[in-house]
Design an enzyme around this catalytic site. Structure first.
Site, short mmCIF file in Angstrom:
data_model
loop_
_atom_site.label_atom_id
_atom_site.label_comp_id
_atom_site.label_asym_id
_atom_site.label_seq_id
_atom_site.Cartn_x
_atom_site.Cartn_y
_atom_site.Cartn_z
N ASP A 70 22.85 -37.62 4.39
CA ASP A 70 24.19 -37.16 4.02
C ASP A 70 25.00 -36.79 5.25
O ASP A 70 26.19 -37.13 5.38
CB ASP A 70 24.10 -35.96 3.09
CG ASP A 70 23.56 -36.32 1.72
OD1 ASP A 70 23.39 -37.53 1.45
OD2 ASP A 70 23.28 -35.40 0.93
N TYR A 127 12.05 -30.24 -3.93
CA TYR A 127 12.23 -31.00 -2.69
C TYR A 127 11.28 -30.55 -1.58
O TYR A 127 10.64 -31.40 -0.94
CB TYR A 127 13.69 -30.92 -2.24
CG TYR A 127 14.03 -31.88 -1.12
CD1 TYR A 127 14.47 -33.16 -1.39
CD2 TYR A 127 13.92 -31.49 0.21
CE1 TYR A 127 14.79 -34.04 -0.38
CE2 TYR A 127 14.22 -32.36 1.23
CZ TYR A 127 14.66 -33.64 0.94
OH TYR A 127 14.96 -34.50 1.96
#
Length: 294
Positions: A70, A127
């Site tokens: 990102d 995650y």
């Protein structure tokens, strides 16, 4: 905004750039950044450095062991180009959607993003567990093949060897299989995009989602529903989860003339089946963060 602020910090009065020397592992707790000053930094290297600093801000100050995708696309994005990123060397390549011929925009499909409006928290959720599991799988694989320092060094043959002789099994086998196969799909997708082979791109996108759902286990019911609805719609080449998983968005490659119909269908069927509203929009690659005049 973060990238622009960091860029301004990097600019020195003498015209140089405060540049971080990076080791080969730049994510999570292993990241290192030692400021030095040089006047020979290329624009490409500045984009790379911005991404590293933004990632480090999340790793260190937000305690999120995220990757760099990102941050990288926010720093180095290019109009009408996708990015193929090497997350070890931090080199990157701009990838066109089809040829650059005069009919390329007419023939090229478009991307439709569907937001499930299911939120996730990468800092306290699954995650960090995936990061740990991948490290554990790498340790097992390195016993079979000492050159393996991360999962990107492994092949499917290495995974088969580790599964038969080193005890790579269960969840760790699934995680390794996803990462290794996904790396291969990513390179194949870049090549297919540049050829304009939309059928191949779509097939790889569908395989990617299946792997994320079954081997990496980062999808959820709402995301799987959006993907299934898209994959069975007219004009769609492929659809998959995008982002960190556990909610978020899907991305679908669809013929341009079918994009509007697809979005209306997803909105209607998603609410009918889940009671939730999804948000859809057609999009294309744009430039990364940069200073603008106001």
């Amino acid at each position: 905004a973060t990238a622009v602020i960091l860029e301004s910090i990097m600019e020195q009065h003498n015209g140089g750039v405060a540049y971080s020397s990076r080791d080969r592992s730049h994510g999570g707790d292993d990241a290192t950044a030692t400021a030095t000053t040089t006047t020979n930094i290329s624009p490409k290297e500045v984009k790379m450095e911005r991404a590293v600093r933004c990632q480090r801000a999340e790793n260190v100050f937000c305690n999120v062991p995220c990757g760099i995708m990102d941050q990288f696309v926010s720093s180095a994005g290019c109009h009408e180009k996708l990015l193929l990123i090497d997350c070890r060397s931090l080199d990157f390549r701009e990838v066109s959607m089809g040829s650059d011929g005069e009919n390329s925009e007419i023939d090229a499909p478009v991307l439709v993003v569907a937001n499930s409006n299911v939120t996730h928290d990468l800092g306290v959720g699954e995650y960090p567990i995936r990061v740990r599991q991948c490290k554990e799988a790498t340790e097992i694989l390195s016993k079979v093949n000492p050159r393996i320092q991360s999962l990107r060094d492994a092949s499917m043959d290495d995974i088969a060897d580790a599964a038969s002789s080193a005890g790579l099994e269960g969840v760790l086998l699934q995680r390794a299989r996803h990462v290794v196969s996904e790396n291969k799909r990513t390179v194949e997708t870049a090549d297919a995009l540049e050829r304009g082979d939309w059928e191949m791109v779509g097939r790889l996108m569908n395989e990617s989602h299946s792997s994320m759902k079954n081997d990496y286990e980062v999808s959820c019911h709402e995301i799987d529903l959006l993907v299934e609805l898209a994959q069975n719609s007219d004009g769609v080449y492929g659809s998959r989860l995008t982002g960190g998983g556990f909610g978020g968005c899907t991305v679908t490659l669809v013929k341009k003339e079918y994009a509007g119909r697809l979005m209306h269908y997803l909105i209607r069927e998603y609410e009918k089946k889940t009671g939730k509203k999804c948000t859809c929009f057609e999009t294309s690659p744009g430039d990364g963060a940069k200073a603008i005049s106001v």
